[in-house]
Design a protein around this motif. Structure first.
Motif, mmCIF file in Angstrom:
data_model
loop_
_atom_site.group_PDB
_atom_site.id
_atom_site.type_symbol
_atom_site.label_atom_id
_atom_site.label_comp_id
_atom_site.label_asym_id
_atom_site.label_seq_id
_atom_site.Cartn_x
_atom_site.Cartn_y
_atom_site.Cartn_z
ATOM 1 N N SER A 276 -6.233 -5.331 7.988
ATOM 2 C CA SER A 276 -6.572 -4.256 8.959
ATOM 3 C C SER A 276 -5.747 -3.598 9.102
ATOM 4 O O SER A 276 -5.362 -3.119 10.752
ATOM 5 C CB SER A 276 -6.732 -4.794 10.042
ATOM 6 O OG SER A 276 -7.937 -5.704 8.979
ATOM 7 N N LEU A 277 -4.750 -2.829 8.133
ATOM 8 C CA LEU A 277 -3.593 -1.857 8.419
ATOM 9 C C LEU A 277 -4.058 -1.022 7.352
ATOM 10 O O LEU A 277 -5.327 -0.529 6.573
ATOM 11 C CB LEU A 277 -2.423 -2.353 7.787
ATOM 12 C CG LEU A 277 -1.665 -3.721 9.095
ATOM 13 C CD1 LEU A 277 -0.843 -4.366 8.172
ATOM 14 C CD2 LEU A 277 -1.610 -3.139 9.737
ATOM 15 N N SER A 278 -3.427 0.044 7.700
ATOM 16 C CA SER A 278 -3.359 1.660 6.599
ATOM 17 C C SER A 278 -2.589 1.607 5.397
ATOM 18 O O SER A 278 -1.523 0.783 5.398
ATOM 19 C CB SER A 278 -2.809 3.032 7.924
ATOM 20 O OG SER A 278 -1.777 2.936 7.358
ATOM 21 N N ARG A 279 -2.504 2.242 5.006
ATOM 22 C CA ARG A 279 -2.101 2.213 3.453
ATOM 23 C C ARG A 279 -0.988 2.954 3.858
ATOM 24 O O ARG A 279 0.490 1.949 2.996
ATOM 25 C CB ARG A 279 -2.405 3.147 2.194
ATOM 26 C CG ARG A 279 -3.991 3.034 1.894
ATOM 27 C CD ARG A 279 -4.927 3.784 1.155
ATOM 28 N NE ARG A 279 -3.662 4.256 -0.118
ATOM 29 C CZ ARG A 279 -4.242 5.937 -0.331
ATOM 30 N NH1 ARG A 279 -4.983 6.285 -0.026
ATOM 31 N NH2 ARG A 279 -3.009 6.107 -1.269
ATOM 32 N N THR A 280 -0.580 3.593 4.676
ATOM 33 C CA THR A 280 0.831 4.161 5.411
ATOM 34 C C THR A 280 1.600 2.385 5.808
ATOM 35 O O THR A 280 3.093 2.221 5.730
ATOM 36 C CB THR A 280 1.044 5.231 6.379
ATOM 37 O OG1 THR A 280 -0.014 6.376 5.833
ATOM 38 C CG2 THR A 280 2.749 5.704 6.462
ATOM 39 N N VAL A 281 1.072 2.112 6.414
ATOM 40 C CA VAL A 281 1.893 1.047 7.027
ATOM 41 C C VAL A 281 1.987 -0.238 6.158
ATOM 42 O O VAL A 281 2.767 -0.768 5.525
ATOM 43 C CB VAL A 281 0.888 0.397 7.560
ATOM 44 C CG1 VAL A 281 1.524 -1.381 8.198
ATOM 45 C CG2 VAL A 281 0.753 1.199 9.482
ATOM 46 N N ILE A 282 1.318 0.027 4.953
ATOM 47 C CA ILE A 282 1.203 -1.179 4.238
ATOM 48 C C ILE A 282 2.852 -0.541 3.179
ATOM 49 O O ILE A 282 3.613 -1.661 2.823
ATOM 50 C CB ILE A 282 -0.345 -1.011 3.013
ATOM 51 C CG1 ILE A 282 -1.160 -1.903 3.638
ATOM 52 C CG2 ILE A 282 0.473 -2.565 1.205
ATOM 53 C CD1 ILE A 282 -0.987 -3.645 3.585
ATOM 54 N N TYR A 283 2.651 0.222 2.838
ATOM 55 C CA TYR A 283 4.063 1.512 1.942
ATOM 56 C C TYR A 283 5.372 0.900 2.882
ATOM 57 O O TYR A 283 6.427 0.938 1.949
ATOM 58 C CB TYR A 283 3.819 2.498 1.772
ATOM 59 C CG TYR A 283 2.521 3.478 0.054
ATOM 60 C CD1 TYR A 283 3.149 2.388 -0.987
ATOM 61 C CD2 TYR A 283 1.230 2.743 0.428
ATOM 62 C CE1 TYR A 283 2.521 3.039 -1.724
ATOM 63 C CE2 TYR A 283 0.763 3.865 -0.897
ATOM 64 C CZ TYR A 283 1.464 3.111 -1.703
ATOM 65 O OH TYR A 283 0.618 3.216 -2.779
ATOM 66 N N GLU A 284 4.903 0.937 4.685
ATOM 67 C CA GLU A 284 5.865 0.566 4.970
ATOM 68 C C GLU A 284 6.490 -0.375 4.669
ATOM 69 O O GLU A 284 7.872 -0.847 4.368
ATOM 70 C CB GLU A 284 5.890 1.407 6.565
ATOM 71 C CG GLU A 284 6.140 2.641 6.319
ATOM 72 C CD GLU A 284 5.077 2.962 8.145
ATOM 73 O OE1 GLU A 284 5.644 1.841 9.270
ATOM 74 O OE2 GLU A 284 5.410 4.739 8.726
ATOM 75 N N LEU A 285 5.905 -1.290 4.900
ATOM 76 C CA LEU A 285 5.928 -3.131 4.880
ATOM 77 C C LEU A 285 6.609 -3.550 3.126
ATOM 78 O O LEU A 285 8.072 -3.929 3.476
ATOM 79 C CB LEU A 285 4.708 -4.268 5.151
ATOM 80 C CG LEU A 285 4.446 -4.420 6.278
ATOM 81 C CD1 LEU A 285 2.934 -3.973 5.971
ATOM 82 C CD2 LEU A 285 5.360 -4.030 7.543
ATOM 83 N N LEU A 286 6.022 -1.951 1.899
ATOM 84 C CA LEU A 286 6.611 -3.021 0.909
ATOM 85 C C LEU A 286 7.759 -2.140 1.015
ATOM 86 O O LEU A 286 9.119 -2.724 0.276
ATOM 87 C CB LEU A 286 6.055 -2.395 -0.249
ATOM 88 C CG LEU A 286 4.699 -2.390 -0.537
ATOM 89 C CD1 LEU A 286 3.554 -1.716 -0.794
ATOM 90 C CD2 LEU A 286 4.696 -3.972 -0.588
ATOM 91 N N ARG A 287 8.780 -1.479 1.642
ATOM 92 C CA ARG A 287 9.699 0.087 1.867
ATOM 93 C C ARG A 287 11.325 -1.092 2.332
ATOM 94 O O ARG A 287 12.011 -1.724 1.937
ATOM 95 C CB ARG A 287 10.046 0.806 1.609
ATOM 96 C CG ARG A 287 9.234 2.085 0.922
ATOM 97 C CD ARG A 287 9.513 3.415 1.844
ATOM 98 N NE ARG A 287 8.479 3.568 2.905
ATOM 99 C CZ ARG A 287 7.597 4.193 2.890
ATOM 100 N NH1 ARG A 287 6.962 4.549 1.403
ATOM 101 N NH2 ARG A 287 6.513 4.372 3.500
ATOM 102 N N SER A 288 10.513 -1.777 2.996
ATOM 103 C CA SER A 288 11.153 -2.402 4.453
ATOM 104 C C SER A 288 11.145 -3.832 3.509
ATOM 105 O O SER A 288 12.612 -4.868 4.352
ATOM 106 C CB SER A 288 10.262 -2.853 5.604
ATOM 107 O OG SER A 288 8.963 -3.899 5.894
ATOM 108 N N GLY A 289 10.581 -4.757 2.496
ATOM 109 C CA GLY A 289 10.590 -6.032 1.979
ATOM 110 C C GLY A 289 9.919 -7.284 2.608
ATOM 111 O O GLY A 289 9.962 -7.975 2.578
#
Length: 64
Positions: free
Chosen positions: A17-30
């Protein structure tokens, strides 16, 4: 959660239940792990489970 082993970013976003943008931020941050298959980025089901557990642990830590 279904029995899929790998999810697209869009599918992971829907599950969490998150946006794609947040998912990419989580991926970048590890904070959320992913794998690459060619040019495609996929998120293992286990990584989603681990991320939820991380959130739960952080929540418990803040309540203490």
């Amino acid at each position: 959660m279904s029995t899929k082993a790998l999810y697209t970013v869009r599918e992971a976003a829907a599950i969490l239940s998150l946006s794609r943008t947040v998912i990419y931020e989580l991926l970048r941050s590890g904070r959320l792990r992913s794998v690459r298959e060619g040019a495609a980025r996929r998120i293992p089901a286990r990584a989603i489970t681990e991320y939820v557990a991380l959130l739960e642990n952080e929540s418990i830590g803040q309540a203490a």
